[in-house]
Scaffold this motif. Structure first.
Motif, mmCIF file in Angstrom:
data_model
loop_
_atom_site.group_PDB
_atom_site.id
_atom_site.type_symbol
_atom_site.label_atom_id
_atom_site.label_comp_id
_atom_site.label_asym_id
_atom_site.label_seq_id
_atom_site.Cartn_x
_atom_site.Cartn_y
_atom_site.Cartn_z
ATOM 1 N N SER A 11 21.006 32.523 23.268
ATOM 2 C CA SER A 11 20.372 32.855 21.985
ATOM 3 C C SER A 11 20.296 34.352 21.732
ATOM 4 C CB SER A 11 18.964 32.258 21.930
ATOM 5 O OG SER A 11 18.144 32.827 22.951
ATOM 6 N N SER B 91 21.683 13.123 33.106
ATOM 7 C CA SER B 91 22.609 12.658 32.080
ATOM 8 C C SER B 91 23.927 12.279 32.739
ATOM 9 C CB SER B 91 22.815 13.752 31.024
ATOM 10 O OG SER B 91 23.632 13.291 29.971
ATOM 11 N N ALA C 280 10.857 26.009 33.817
ATOM 12 C CA ALA C 280 11.834 25.208 33.083
ATOM 13 C C ALA C 280 12.640 24.327 34.037
ATOM 14 C CB ALA C 280 12.759 26.118 32.282
ATOM 15 N N ALA D 228 20.488 24.030 31.826
ATOM 16 C CA ALA D 228 21.293 24.197 30.606
ATOM 17 C C ALA D 228 20.409 24.515 29.409
ATOM 18 C CB ALA D 228 22.111 22.933 30.352
ATOM 19 N N LYS D 229 19.304 23.806 29.292
ATOM 20 C CA LYS D 229 18.389 24.044 28.175
ATOM 21 C C LYS D 229 17.827 25.463 28.230
ATOM 22 C CE LYS D 229 14.342 21.922 25.933
ATOM 23 N NZ LYS D 229 13.387 23.052 25.933
ATOM 24 N N TYR D 230 17.466 25.909 29.436
ATOM 25 C CA TYR D 230 16.920 27.267 29.565
ATOM 26 C C TYR D 230 17.970 28.308 29.179
ATOM 27 C CZ TYR D 230 15.011 31.550 31.438
ATOM 28 O OH TYR D 230 14.568 32.851 31.541
ATOM 29 N N LEU E 246 27.026 21.961 27.520
ATOM 30 C CA LEU E 246 25.586 21.716 27.610
ATOM 31 C C LEU E 246 24.794 23.020 27.620
ATOM 32 C CD1 LEU E 246 25.539 18.894 30.339
ATOM 33 C CD2 LEU E 246 25.376 18.602 27.855
ATOM 34 N N PHE E 247 25.409 24.056 28.165
ATOM 35 C CA PHE E 247 24.773 25.374 28.245
ATOM 36 C C PHE E 247 25.061 26.228 27.002
ATOM 37 C CE2 PHE E 247 24.987 23.908 32.545
ATOM 38 C CZ PHE E 247 24.024 24.564 33.275
ATOM 39 N N MET F 220 20.343 19.726 33.706
ATOM 40 C CA MET F 220 19.999 19.601 32.292
ATOM 41 C C MET F 220 18.916 20.608 31.910
ATOM 42 S SD MET F 220 22.092 17.374 31.233
ATOM 43 C CE MET F 220 21.438 17.234 29.561
ATOM 44 N N ASN F 221 17.917 20.770 32.774
ATOM 45 C CA ASN F 221 16.859 21.747 32.509
ATOM 46 C C ASN F 221 17.424 23.173 32.524
ATOM 47 O OD1 ASN F 221 14.938 19.715 32.353
ATOM 48 N ND2 ASN F 221 14.357 19.901 34.516
ATOM 49 N N LYS G 291 20.617 28.044 27.270
ATOM 50 C CA LYS G 291 20.937 27.998 25.839
ATOM 51 C C LYS G 291 19.824 28.652 25.013
ATOM 52 C CE LYS G 291 23.099 24.449 23.959
ATOM 53 N NZ LYS G 291 23.398 23.095 23.389
ATOM 54 N N GLU G 292 18.573 28.411 25.393
ATOM 55 C CA GLU G 292 17.450 28.909 24.596
ATOM 56 C C GLU G 292 17.075 30.355 24.906
ATOM 57 O OE1 GLU G 292 14.247 26.189 25.245
ATOM 58 O OE2 GLU G 292 15.168 24.583 24.035
#
Length: 549
Positions: A368, A344, A336, A359-361, A294-295, A356-357, A363-364
């Motif tokens: 990145s 999930s 975030a 993980a999104k942070y 997820l990350f 989840m939040n 990853k982005e």
């Protein structure tokens, strides 16, 4: 062994524009500092980004050759680097030779009889401190007292390099005793070039004839305190900002000010996310692997994954009252995490919204950054010892970490008890293993099994004090637990001879930078600058009184 040559300019890398074929590739100072000096060091990502920059420069050089492009030479810098011949070792008689220790001067405020202000460059290139000549602490104090401003680069950093590699053996002269003696030798033998300033008397700036005031922040702040207490005949006064005079091997307290002063809802979400993440990591595969996916980090071992997840916490230290040089990324991180939304499932395992939040942070905003051509393991993995053995001079990540491993400590594992904002997988063994990986025993030097923090603490520790020695701190600095104004240090009172200041809503050496128009600085920053100016003026009056005796 090499005697380092002097360079007078640092190549900017964003955008990457090579001026000459032999240009040195470096990461931008902000990137270098964020990856290596704010929280846990991210060596793998640092190395991947440097390699990418080197490849891009090589590609541009090839393209420019093919197109027969002509590059304009860099303009003359406002402050040119000067060279002071410094012994490679002050203590080892078997080592001969000198190296060029860079320094910079600003005499625009100087009038005969004025003091000399020396700003210690600390654990970075001295070129990164030049802004303080123009609109920071040096400009403020020199302008108020007709002073001469000096930035002195620390041995091994920037271009003040006395060796031909950064191997364990070649790093053996990077220690507190040698570096302190550098500053003392510089002060005692300093004579400015006549092309920069003319003196009526060649010895006018000798510390017998002119008061020297030493300034440093963080590690350099500790050095400022040590210079005042150990060389009182050379250093008339010192300002030690965020001065880490207490060294400590295990340092989970770094995270305490973040937990105490960070936004309450954000800290709560981080703590909750860490508990949930650790619980899943304790589960067998494939559940833990799916979570890491997820990350964007499914290839990593649990401890490396936990280290990446904790990396945004370093953004707390990057805050500054001046948004032009500080970062608001910690607030972005908090925004975030507290955005809400749905959780999930991984099979029967619930993954809450904050994870989840998170993980999104990651990853982005973190994953990145790993450049194209490098794998996730290249950027964030630490289990391949070979990746840490390159000892070329461009591998400047090796410098401060060598000092950490030999004398300063400051490994940042998770606390053994109580609330935590980092994973329990960050153990002392994990956070210190870089010392074993990067610095194999040499012929002349072996890194100790445990950093010799007693070498630092014997110089004064929490109780270091002297007349005309000031300590300036930020109340929510993650390094304040290692300073004389730590909550566990003996309480002391501020006097004009032994001043203390605690900057409200301050983080790391908040007094060092300034604005061209000081009236536009926040009131609490103007106040501390005025406070520093007032006690410095009193110290200089004491110098004049002593001359009359």
């Amino acid at each position: 062994m090499l005697v380092a040559s002097m360079a007078t300019a640092v190549l900017p890398l964003v955008p990457l524009v090579p001026l000459v074929a032999a240009s040195k590739v470096e990461l931008p100072p902000q990137v270098h500092h964020q990856l290596l000096h704010s929280g846990r060091p991210q060596v793998g990502l640092w190395k991947a980004l440097l390699s990418d920059a080197q490849h891009r420069q090589a590609s541009q050089l090839r393209d420019s050759t093919a197109q027969q492009q002509t590059f304009t030479a860099a303009s003359k810098p406002k402050y040119e680097a000067l060279c002071f011949e410094q012994p490679i070792s002050h203590f080892d008689d078997s080592v001969n030779g000198t190296f060029c220790q860079r320094y910079w001067l600003d005499a625009s405020s100087y009038k005969p009889g004025g003091p000399v202000y020396l700003l210690d460059g600390g654990e970075t290139s001295g070129a990164n401190r030049l802004e303080f000549l123009e609109k920071g602490i040096l400009e403020i104090l020199s302008n108020a007292t007709n002073g001469l401003s000096v930035v002195l680069e620390h041995r091994y950093y920037g271009d003040s390099v006395p060796v031909s590699s950064l191997s364990t053996d070649d790093l053996r002269f990077l220690n507190n005793a040698e570096a302190l003696e550098d500053s003392a030798y510089f002060i005692e033998h300093f004579k400015p070039p006549q092309s920069v300033m003319q003196l009526d008397e060649p010895s006018a700036l000798h510390p017998n004839n002119t008061p020297w005031i030493y300034y440093g922040g963080s590690y350099a702040g500790a050095r400022a305190a040590h210079m005042r207490t150990q060389y009182p005949d050379l250093v008339w006064g010192a300002i030690a900002s965020s001065a880490v005079t207490h060294a400590q091997v295990v340092f989970p307290q770094y995270y305490d000010p973040i937990q105490t002063y960070g936004p309450e809802d954000c800290i709560s979400e981080i703590q909750s996310a860490v508990i949930a993440i650790d619980a899943v990591l304790d589960m067998p595969t494939p559940i833990s692997t799916i979570l890491k996916g997820l990350f964007g980090l499914q290839e990593l071992e649990h401890d490396d994954f936990a280290d990446v997840v904790g990396s945004p916490l370093g953004n707390w230290q990057a805050k500054n009252w001046d948004p032009a040089i500080g970062s608001d990324e910690f607030q972005n991180f908090c925004d975030a995490l507290t955005a809400g939304g749905a959780g999930s499932q991984i099979g029967l395992v619930r993954v809450p919204a904050e994870v989840m939040n998170y993980a999104k942070y990651i990853k982005e905003n973190v994953v990145s950054k790993c450049p194209e051509g490098s794998s996730i393991v290249d950027c964030f993995g630490t289990h391949d010892d070979e990746k840490f053995l390159d000892a070329g001079l461009e591998q400047t990540w090796r410098l401060w970490l060598f000092q950490v491993c030999t004398q300063w400590g400051y490994f940042m594992p998770a606390p053994l008890e109580g609330p935590s904002i980092i994973s329990k997988y960050l153990t002392i063994d994990y956070t210190s293993k870089i010392c074993r990986q990067a610095y194999p025993p040499g012929k002349h030097f072996t890194v100790p099994d445990v950093p010799d923090v007693d070498e630092v603490n014997a110089r004064g520790d929490y109780t270091i004090e002297a007349d005309r020695l000031a300590f300036i701190d930020g109340d929510r600095d993650p390094w304040r637990p290692m300073t004389p104004q730590s909550d566990v240090a003996p309480r002391r009172s501020s006097t004009v001879n032994r001043p203390l200041a605690m900057i409200f809503d301050g983080v790391h050496h908040y007094d060092e930078n300034g604005l061209r128009n000081h009236a536009l600085e926040p009131a609490r920053i103007r106040d501390v600058h005025e406070f520093e100016t007032s006690f410095i003026q009193e110290w200089l009056a004491q110098w004049e009184d002593r001359k009359k005796e």
